[in-house]
Design a protein around this motif. Structure first.
Motif, short mmCIF file in Angstrom:
data_model
loop_
_atom_site.label_atom_id
_atom_site.label_comp_id
_atom_site.label_asym_id
_atom_site.label_seq_id
_atom_site.Cartn_x
_atom_site.Cartn_y
_atom_site.Cartn_z
N CYS A 25 61.56 54.64 36.82
CA CYS A 25 60.54 54.35 35.79
C CYS A 25 59.12 54.43 36.36
CB CYS A 25 60.79 52.98 35.14
SG CYS A 25 60.68 51.59 36.27
N HIS A 26 58.99 54.50 37.69
CA HIS A 26 57.66 54.63 38.31
C HIS A 26 57.40 56.05 38.82
CE1 HIS A 26 57.20 50.38 37.87
NE2 HIS A 26 58.24 50.12 38.64
N CYS A 86 61.05 54.21 45.09
CA CYS A 86 60.71 53.56 43.82
C CYS A 86 61.78 53.82 42.76
CB CYS A 86 59.34 53.99 43.33
SG CYS A 86 59.17 55.75 43.07
N GLU A 131 55.34 54.25 47.43
CA GLU A 131 55.67 55.47 46.67
C GLU A 131 56.84 56.24 47.31
OE1 GLU A 131 52.69 56.78 49.77
OE2 GLU A 131 52.94 55.04 48.44
N ASP A 145 56.40 59.88 38.28
CA ASP A 145 55.75 60.78 37.33
C ASP A 145 55.61 62.15 38.01
OD1 ASP A 145 54.14 62.19 35.59
OD2 ASP A 145 52.90 60.45 35.08
#
Length: 408
Positions: free
Chosen positions: A184-185, A181, A178, A187
């Motif tokens: 698109c990953h 990244c 994490e 959030d």
């Protein structure tokens, strides 16, 4: 519809349930209601526009970049009519629909066109071309080992694989996934970022949204772009929506030259003036550092942070790296199409397939909408406006027997 109650075959199968799929289905039903019983749409989410909505929510995007005339309904004025009592949700300068307004409008379309009844909750993992009684068919293999035979297939998956810079592959030290990244990953809704420093790589609108989202959560941001940040209202000049530029584009018979024209028209990523204004305000308050004409040469994960060296000899320390480096479109890297490419080899240019004028894979009844149709549609192929332009080419070939492909 759950995949377990699938029929053995269908006339038309649409793969994907995003804005491109919705556009082609509404245009098709407007022209031929009878096709309603012969149409299935496959998407793992089991619902329309799921990925689109997730992405907008994850990046906290307040409004679209396309004006209100671009949307999946055949009537270009449908969204304006829908927004009559919500005109405050159309943003200047060109009535850009607010995210919630656009989502509500799409829900209204789903209801009005009864689109939900066509959805099959399943992921298509492979398209197998089969010969059946001298006619060509496709067997769609689903994630649960089931399959269905379709006479015509429309591929509307968006497409594109994340672009990962070379230096990422060279990182020797193990690091928590994490902490580095692709966008698109990311959030924003699930992240605690207070007190962190985040390096965002990329000069497109995604990097701007992520930067503002991180700042709102108390992070400091370094936004790094390999060239000067470009400020544009739209990602491609509006001249590409009509004959102004498309006339010459369609007259160009060399596919490599067309691919170059597409590349140059999109010209990498750009920021809208509104986002640039917010970034400069944040820069003034020292919440963000904008570094232009600079690229990472190497990164090392050491004692819980990134040590980053760049090609201009600068060094930076940060807690996370987000790659807002976009996606690359390459038909040969699309696992769904491996067997199609073997059975029906066609020319490509810069990873884009050379389709016929109805966006059909030559030799078969497979149609493509989205970024992969750019050689025919032009630089806006992946946009909402491109979805309409693609539908206008695909739908006649689906409803007029005279335009269906001849196998003889």
């Amino acid at each position: 519809m759950v995949a377990t109650s699938l029929p053995h075959n269908t006339d038309i199968a649409v793969i994907g349930a995003g804005p491109h799929a919705m556009t082609v289905v509404t245009h098709l039903l407007q022209k031929r209601q009878q096709l309603r019983q012969r149409l299935l749409v496959f998407d793992p989410s089991g619902t329309w526009m799921q990925q689109w909505q997730n992405q907008f929510a994850a990046f906290e995007i307040p409004h679209l970049r396309s004006p209100a005339v671009h949307h999946p309904d055949p009537n270009p004025f449908a969204l304006r009519q829908f927004a009559q009592s919500r005109s405050h949700e159309l943003y200047p300068p060109y009535d850009l629909p607010g995210t919630l307004l656009f989502q509500d409008f799409c829900q209204e379309l789903i209801r009005r066109w009864s689109l939900q009844q066509h959805i099959v909750t399943a992921k298509v993992i492979r398209i197998e071309p089969i010969k059946q009684n001298l006619r060509s068919r496709f067997r769609l293999w689903l994630h649960n080992d089931q399959s269905i035979v379709a006479r015509r297939v429309i591929l509307a998956t968006g497409g594109g694989t994340p672009q990962i810079p070379d230096w990422v592959q060279q990182i020797a030290s193990p690091y928590p996934p994490e902490k580095l990244c692709h966008s698109c990953h990311v959030d924003l809704r699930h992240l605690q970022l207070h007190g962190e420093t985040i390096l965002i790589i990329g000069g497109g609108l995604t990097s701007g949204h992520l930067a503002l989202g991180a700042i709102a959560r108390g992070a400091k941001v370094i936004l790094m772009s390999r060239r000067n940040l470009q400020e544009k209202l739209f990602d491609a000049d509006p001249g590409w929506l009509g004959p102004k530029y498309l006339k010459n584009f369609w007259a160009e018979s060399d596919w490599q030259t067309r691919a170059e024209l597409i590349h140059n028209a999109r010209n990498g990523g750009s920021m809208t003036p509104a986002i640039m204004t917010q970034l400069r305000r944040a820069q003034h308050h020292t919440q963000i550092k904008l570094i232009e004409k600079c690229q990472v040469s190497c990164a090392t994960w050491q004692s819980n942070s990134w040590q980053v060296s760049c090609d201009d000899n600068s060094k930076h320390e940060c807690d996370r790296i987000w790659l807002a480096t976009g996606t690359k479109t390459d038909i040969t890297a699309e696992p769904l199409l491996t067997q199609i490419i073997e059975q029906y080899p066609i020319p490509t240019a810069k990873g884009l397939p050379v389709l016929d004028s109805h966006l059909r894979w030559v030799g078969s009844e497979l149609f493509i909408t989205g970024g992969l149709a750019a050689l025919q549609v032009g630089p806006v192929a992946r946009n909402l406006s491109g979805a309409r332009m693609a539908s206008e080419r695909i739908v006649p070939a689906l409803r007029k027997p005279s335009l269906s492909f001849s196998y003889q």
